[in-house]
Design a protein around this motif. Structure first.
Motif, short mmCIF file in Angstrom:
data_model
loop_
_atom_site.label_atom_id
_atom_site.label_comp_id
_atom_site.label_asym_id
_atom_site.label_seq_id
_atom_site.Cartn_x
_atom_site.Cartn_y
_atom_site.Cartn_z
N ASP A 1 45.92 -34.19 9.72
CA ASP A 1 46.49 -34.74 8.77
C ASP A 1 47.95 -35.54 9.03
N GLY A 2 48.29 -35.25 10.35
CA GLY A 2 49.78 -35.10 10.85
C GLY A 2 50.77 -34.45 10.89
N GLY A 3 50.22 -32.98 10.19
CA GLY A 3 51.37 -32.09 9.98
C GLY A 3 51.19 -31.13 11.26
N ARG A 4 52.28 -30.18 11.17
CA ARG A 4 52.10 -29.08 12.32
C ARG A 4 52.31 -27.74 11.75
N LEU A 5 51.61 -26.85 12.36
CA LEU A 5 51.78 -25.22 11.91
C LEU A 5 52.17 -24.42 12.66
N GLU A 6 53.08 -23.59 12.64
CA GLU A 6 53.48 -22.48 13.63
C GLU A 6 53.05 -21.26 13.18
N ALA A 7 52.30 -20.60 14.02
CA ALA A 7 51.93 -19.11 13.81
C ALA A 7 52.03 -18.19 15.03
N ASP A 8 52.09 -17.03 14.74
CA ASP A 8 52.44 -15.97 16.19
C ASP A 8 50.97 -15.78 16.44
N GLU A 9 49.90 -15.93 15.90
CA GLU A 9 48.65 -15.96 16.44
C GLU A 9 47.64 -16.90 15.83
N VAL A 10 46.63 -17.25 16.41
CA VAL A 10 45.45 -18.30 15.85
C VAL A 10 44.15 -17.78 16.16
N LEU A 11 43.43 -17.57 15.06
CA LEU A 11 42.06 -17.20 15.21
C LEU A 11 41.09 -18.48 15.07
N PHE A 12 40.29 -18.68 16.27
CA PHE A 12 39.16 -19.80 16.06
C PHE A 12 37.91 -19.09 15.62
N ALA A 13 37.50 -19.24 14.45
CA ALA A 13 36.11 -18.57 14.02
C ALA A 13 35.29 -19.71 13.54
N THR A 14 34.79 -20.71 14.61
CA THR A 14 34.32 -21.91 14.54
C THR A 14 32.77 -22.09 15.27
N GLY A 15 32.01 -20.82 15.21
CA GLY A 15 30.76 -20.77 15.39
C GLY A 15 30.55 -19.80 16.81
N ARG A 16 29.30 -19.81 17.16
CA ARG A 16 28.89 -18.88 18.15
C ARG A 16 28.05 -19.69 19.28
N ALA A 17 27.97 -19.14 20.51
CA ALA A 17 27.22 -19.75 21.43
C ALA A 17 26.51 -18.68 22.03
N PRO A 18 25.09 -19.17 22.72
CA PRO A 18 24.36 -17.90 23.32
C PRO A 18 24.63 -17.46 24.59
N ARG A 19 24.78 -16.29 25.07
CA ARG A 19 25.04 -15.71 26.07
C ARG A 19 23.62 -15.82 27.17
N THR A 20 23.50 -16.92 27.48
CA THR A 20 22.14 -17.16 28.28
C THR A 20 22.53 -18.05 29.49
N ASP A 21 23.75 -18.06 29.73
CA ASP A 21 24.24 -18.98 30.98
C ASP A 21 24.20 -18.53 32.23
N ASP A 22 24.30 -17.29 32.36
CA ASP A 22 24.31 -16.52 33.73
C ASP A 22 23.37 -15.65 33.81
N ILE A 23 22.11 -15.49 33.48
CA ILE A 23 21.04 -14.61 33.40
C ILE A 23 19.74 -14.68 34.35
N GLY A 24 19.94 -16.05 34.94
CA GLY A 24 18.82 -16.12 35.74
C GLY A 24 17.65 -17.16 35.07
N LEU A 25 17.90 -17.71 33.95
CA LEU A 25 16.70 -18.39 33.46
C LEU A 25 16.06 -19.55 34.11
N GLU A 26 17.08 -20.25 34.83
CA GLU A 26 16.53 -21.18 35.70
C GLU A 26 15.24 -20.70 36.71
N THR A 27 15.24 -19.29 36.90
CA THR A 27 14.25 -18.93 37.73
C THR A 27 12.90 -18.76 37.42
N VAL A 28 12.88 -19.00 35.92
CA VAL A 28 11.65 -18.85 35.45
C VAL A 28 11.33 -20.00 34.47
N GLY A 29 11.88 -21.11 34.93
CA GLY A 29 11.73 -22.44 34.04
C GLY A 29 12.39 -22.85 32.86
#
Length: 477
Positions: free
Chosen positions: A257-285
């Motif tokens: 909206d064009g405004g600015r907000l100052e905070a000491d900490e910012v929490l992003f709670a904007t969803g989840r992603a799978p931890r499947t990117d570095d477990i060798g899935l490409e080796t099994v298709g």
């Protein structure tokens, strides 16, 4: 059997992986679990357990203040140091000795390190000492690697060093000002905690309400309570960029909206992603970094030989610990049955090897004040499925047990009934203490109990559960 050959290999020792291994072992199979962090996973150290340890003092104090006589005994706010210390005790100071000992007690081996698939039924583990170890599965490998917080790609976000759910549940200090980006369960729970502990909290929500996956009134009641507690809830606002000159300086958020907000900490709670990117899935298709598509026994589709399973958050079906543990019980039993050559009835609804509840009876509790709970479908979801439904609403403050529970009790219940089958397909309760109502609702939905039979399930008087009678009366007219 060779030392590094097992019937079942489980990658990930969170609650889901532990349950897969335990249930498979109970069928007579040998099992090993591979874990790169702490045995017990996110739920035990950075999610369910610490968040509820933080939230319980908030609700306990709020409950006391809602009852005349007890309210007069309350002469102060929460002791933040004591609350944080209690949280730390529940996560065993982020040490996993107890949970590792539990695996040993049920005869499940533990290999510490990062596990990667290396072709069918093989997992190579990079151990903490730099060596590698190859494990071979005779029957199954189960991917139970969970999920991680998904951060948006925004200018300045790396330098801003934002909180995710991990930092929000493990922080040892109360920030003076906290910006919470996101209005789902994590966002509203952490806003509730840190506001109660003394932070100045601003919640920023891109959409038009909190808790968008629940009935609309759930988000409205939670937003109202947060506002009354002193938090600022702003809907229709997104973050465009962040700026933090140095780690010890505040972060400035530029808003849509064009405004600015100052905070000491910012929490992003904007969803989840799978931890499947570095477990060798490409080796099994399989494609790395994606949710793994599974059948109702949690076996990954399209993998030759049917030996690969994905259980819990890794399959993206229902990102809740209790639902992942439910899947683990189904999958562990299915693995054991297949190993024994027992035919499965995978496609049968509510069968022993089918995680049917993932589709029709997922329960959720948001431990805010008031609590927000639901199971099954919302009214809108039921209509989207083409069901002919009737919706019954009830002001929970009009229930005698609720009025006794808290002076000026504020809450609401909704029942969604499939008129063609005469069964409940969804229930939502919002109000103080309603989490204890949810399992009865889950039984009604999962059991597909006929409405006429529910009329004979008599709630005790005067308890909050008498809301069931009011809902049934509303349905019968």
């Amino acid at each position: 059997m060779p030392a590094d050959e097992y019937d079942v290999i489980v990658i990930g020792a969170g609650p889901v992986g532990e349950n897969v291994a335990d249930r498979a072992h109970a069928t007579g199979l040998s099992a090993v679990v591979v874990e790169s962090e702490l045995v017990g996973g996110d739920c035990s150290y950075w999610a369910c357990i610490p968040s509820k340890a933080l939230l319980r003092p908030v609700s306990a104090l709020a409950d006391a203040r809602r009852v005349a006589g007890a309210a007069q005994a309350v002469d102060g706010g929460l002791n933040a140091e004591a609350v944080l210390a209690r949280r730390t005790s529940f996560v065993s100071d982020w040490q996993d000795d107890g949970q590792a000992a539990w695996l040993d007690s049920v005869a499940v081996d533990l290999v510490r390190g990062h596990g990667r698939l290396d072709g069918p039924r093989r997992v190579v583990v990079e151990t903490p000492d730099g060596s590698s170890r190859t494990l071979t599965a005779r029957h199954a490998v189960a991917v139970c690697t969970g999920s991680r917080a998904a951060l948006p790609d925004l200018p300045g976000i790396v330098e801003a060093r934002p909180w995710t759910s991990r930092e929000a549940t493990s922080s040892k200090e109360v920030p003076r000002r906290l910006a919470v980006v996101g209005g789902g369960a994590v966002g509203v729970e952490m806003a509730t905690v840190w506001q109660a502990l003394g932070a100045e909290v601003t919640v920023l929500v891109r959409g038009d309400r909190l808790l968008p996956r629940m009935e609309p009134f759930a988000g409205e009641l939670v937003a109202g309570a947060l506002t009354e507690a002193g938090a600022s809830v702003r809907t229709g606002i997104s973050v465009e960029s962040l700026e933090r000159p140095s780690p010890d300086r505040p972060v400035t958020l530029t808003l849509s909206d064009g405004g600015r907000l100052e905070a000491d900490e910012v929490l992003f709670a904007t969803g989840r992603a799978p931890r499947t990117d570095d477990i060798g899935l490409e080796t099994v298709g399989c494609e790395p970094g994606n949710w793994l598509t599974v059948d109702d026994s949690c076996r990954v589709k399209g993998v030759h030989g049917g030996w690969l399973y994905a259980v819990g958050d890794a399959n993206g079906r229902a990102l809740l610990t209790h639902q992942g543990k439910y899947q683990a019980r189904i999958a562990g039993s299915a693995i054991g049955a297949r190993a024994a050559g027992v035919p499965l009835l995978e496609t049968d609804r509510w069968g022993a090897h089918a995680a049917t509840a993932d589709h029709d009876a997922v329960p959720q509790v948001v431990f805010t004040d008031p609590e927000a709970t639901s199971v099954g479908l919302t009214a809108a979801e039921a209509e989207d499925r083409g069901l002919r439904v009737r919706v019954v609403d009830q002001d929970m403050g009009e229930v005698a047990g609720a009025a006794l529970y808290a002076d000026g009790y504020r809450g609401r219940a909704r029942m969604v009934v499939d008129l063609d089958r005469e069964v409940i397909v969804g229930l939502t309760f919002v109000g103080p203490g309603v989490s204890e109502l949810l399992h009865s609702a889950s039984i009604a939905v999962a059991g597909e109990v006929p409405m006429d039979r529910l009329w004979h399930a008599v709630p005790s008087f005067p308890s909050v559960s008498e809301v069931w009678l009011r809902l049934l009366e509303g349905y019968r007219g």
